[in-house]
Design an enzyme around this catalytic site. Structure first.
Site, short mmCIF file in Angstrom:
data_model
loop_
_atom_site.label_atom_id
_atom_site.label_comp_id
_atom_site.label_asym_id
_atom_site.label_seq_id
_atom_site.Cartn_x
_atom_site.Cartn_y
_atom_site.Cartn_z
N HIS A 66 0.82 -1.29 0.30
CA HIS A 66 -0.09 -0.15 -0.22
C HIS A 66 0.76 0.68 -0.33
O HIS A 66 0.17 2.02 -0.80
CB HIS A 66 -1.23 -0.16 1.10
CG HIS A 66 -2.19 1.58 1.27
ND1 HIS A 66 -1.33 2.42 2.58
CD2 HIS A 66 -2.93 2.18 0.39
CE1 HIS A 66 -2.66 3.25 2.27
NE2 HIS A 66 -3.09 2.91 1.14
N GLU A 69 2.32 1.99 -3.07
CA GLU A 69 1.49 2.15 -4.52
C GLU A 69 0.72 3.70 -4.23
O GLU A 69 0.75 4.81 -5.01
CB GLU A 69 -0.32 2.09 -3.89
CG GLU A 69 -1.23 3.03 -4.02
CD GLU A 69 -2.72 2.63 -3.90
OE1 GLU A 69 -3.82 3.71 -3.50
OE2 GLU A 69 -2.89 1.54 -2.94
N HIS A 70 0.93 4.75 -2.99
CA HIS A 70 1.21 6.23 -2.53
C HIS A 70 2.56 6.31 -3.23
O HIS A 70 2.31 7.27 -3.98
CB HIS A 70 1.16 6.07 -1.52
CG HIS A 70 -0.07 6.44 -0.63
ND1 HIS A 70 -0.61 7.50 0.14
CD2 HIS A 70 -0.84 5.40 -0.33
CE1 HIS A 70 -1.97 7.24 0.52
NE2 HIS A 70 -1.75 5.69 0.33
N GLU A 146 -3.47 8.19 7.27
CA GLU A 146 -4.62 6.76 6.66
C GLU A 146 -4.76 6.04 7.69
O GLU A 146 -6.12 5.75 8.38
CB GLU A 146 -4.92 6.41 6.20
CG GLU A 146 -5.13 6.17 4.76
CD GLU A 146 -4.77 5.65 3.63
OE1 GLU A 146 -5.83 4.56 2.94
OE2 GLU A 146 -3.43 6.10 2.80
#
Length: 445
Positions: A66, A69-70, A146
């Site tokens: 994840h 991904e950023h 997040e």
């Protein structure tokens, strides 16, 4: 003949009743290409799916998929940080990305005549991402925030993490996609680059293009922009830690003063859709609909919400798309005054009655018709269609499996569903969880 000379595989699949025609190709460097041709609007969705997600992370590096991904929205050798999304927006499009346990995906939705620009930029960041220590620190803070917003501030999300970790004794599906906080806080630049160099490669990716396109044009553009990229040498099929025999039911009580509505949920380890053998999964899809698909007509809703007025909400859920074993769940939100112990007993009693009484034939046929209708309606969204193919293909299914799925569902019998339910409801392969306020429940021993 030219296509056969440079392509390892190519085919055209016509799906009866579908708006889209499906063409597939494979480039010499291993990139799989799926074209979903739909000419109803001059729009195209361009997606790249990597067959790597949170379940493919090295031990101790949870959250890296994840996190990466950023980071892919940072710069490359040709694009400045942020330039990718800015360019998509300037061309009237939208873009985003997503991470699951089995895949990571990136997409853009643009006018059809902007497809080549999207390919050019996406191919650039497949192999030429440029990261700095500053990028790592800044984006790591974003990930932690997040997690604060989506997990730490939500008792239901924390509860779900604990239940999933208990359901999978050994498999990495028990690790959260966003990562355990103590591990996510220590991720470093080399962690991201190692994951990127290994998995972000044409021989580990699927390109899906859906919309107003010609398959041959998509193939030629992909060959031009993705074709020169080097594959990762020696990249083997995914082999993950497997589950040992599960010999004992697991139970947990999660208490949090922020809980507004207590509930009981039980998750069972369940088979996923397997290529060429989707029948068991199809039976479980229908079982979930029968038990909890509609509060007014489902078994749990009718028995617990209306007849016995023991629940304000009931449901059942099953996610059939998964590379390895998935889960099937049932849950009940009890009416005020009913303890979670009583609610769990009522839930168990309703399921036992369903297994003893059998299936209402009219409800069974109604659900099968609803499933068929929902599949037809889903064709209206080219983005939804592309996501359906991407999720299935990165989870081990084939184009032929996807095409066959509607007929597999329709071929399920009442006997198939009951047999699948008998195999599924093994308490030794389950986790039962109570979400409640501190001190609100007393358990009878």
């Amino acid at each position: 003949m030219r296509r056969l000379a440079v392509c390892l595989f190519a085919c055209l699949v016509s799906l009866p009743g579908n708006a889209a025609e499906v063409s597939t190709f494979t480039l010499d460097n291993g990139l799989e290409i799926v074209v979903l041709e739909d000419r109803r609007a001059p729009v195209v969705v361009h997606m790249v799916w990597y067959k790597a997600g949170a379940a493919d992370e090295p031990p101790g590096k949870s959250g890296i998929a994840h996190y990466l991904e950023h980071l892919l929205f940072k710069g490359t050798d040709d694009l400045a940080p942020g330039e990718f999304s800015d360019t998509v927006a300037r061309n009237g499009g939208s873009d985003n990305a997503f991470t699951s346990w089995d895949y990571t995906g990136y997409f853009q939705r643009v006018a059809a005549d902007r497809l080549e620009l999207m390919m050019q930029m996406e191919a650039d960041r497949m192999r030429d991402l440029e990261l700095t220590g500053t990028d790592i620190l800044t984006e790591r803070d974003v990930i932690i925030e997040e997690r604060n917003q989506r997990v730490e501030n939500d008792p239901g999300a924390l509860f779900a993490e604990q239940r999933r970790a208990a359901l999978y004794l050994n498999h990495p599906y028990g690790i959260p996609i966003i990562g355990w906080r103590h591990e996510a806080e220590t991720l470093e630049l080399e962690d991201a680059l190692d994951f990127y160099r290994k998995f972000y490669a044409p021989n580990n990716a699927i390109l899906i293009v859906a919309g107003d396109v010609e398959p041959d044009e998509v193939y030629d553009l992909a060959k031009t922009h993705y074709g020169p990229l080097d594959p990762t040498p020696g990249l083997a099929e995914r082999v993950r830690p497997s589950e040992p025999p599960q010999l004992s039911e697991r139970r947990l009580i999660f208490e949090d003063p922020r809980v507004a509505q207590p509930y009981v949920i039980r998750s069972y380890l369940a088979p996923e859709r397997d290529s060429g053998a989707q029948e068991d999964a199809a039976a479980l899809v229908i079982l979930a609909e029968l038990l909890g698909g509609n509060g007014a007509t489902s078994v749990l809703g009718r028995k617990l919400q209306f007849e016995r007025q023991a629940a304000i909400y009931t449901s059942a859920f099953y996610q059939s798309i998964s590379y390895d074993d998935t889960s099937f769940g049932i849950y009940i939100v009890p009416v005020p005054g009913l303890s979670l112990e009583e609610a769990e007993a009522a839930l168990d009693r309703a399921v036992a009655e369903f297994l003893a009484e059998g299936i209402d034939p009219d409800q069974f046929e109604r659900i099968k018709m609803q499933l068929r209708a929902s599949q037809v309606y889903a064709e209206d969204s080219i983005q939804g269609l592309a996501r359906r193919y991407g999720a299935a293909l990165t989870s081990g299914l084939t184009v032929e499996d996807i095409a066959a799925w509607p007929d597999v569902l329709q071929a399920v019998t009442e006997e198939d569903v009951l047999a699948a339910a008998e195999r599924l409801f093994d308490r030794k392969r389950s986790v039962t969880g109570w979400l409640t306020k501190p001190g609100a429940q007393e358990v009878t021993q």
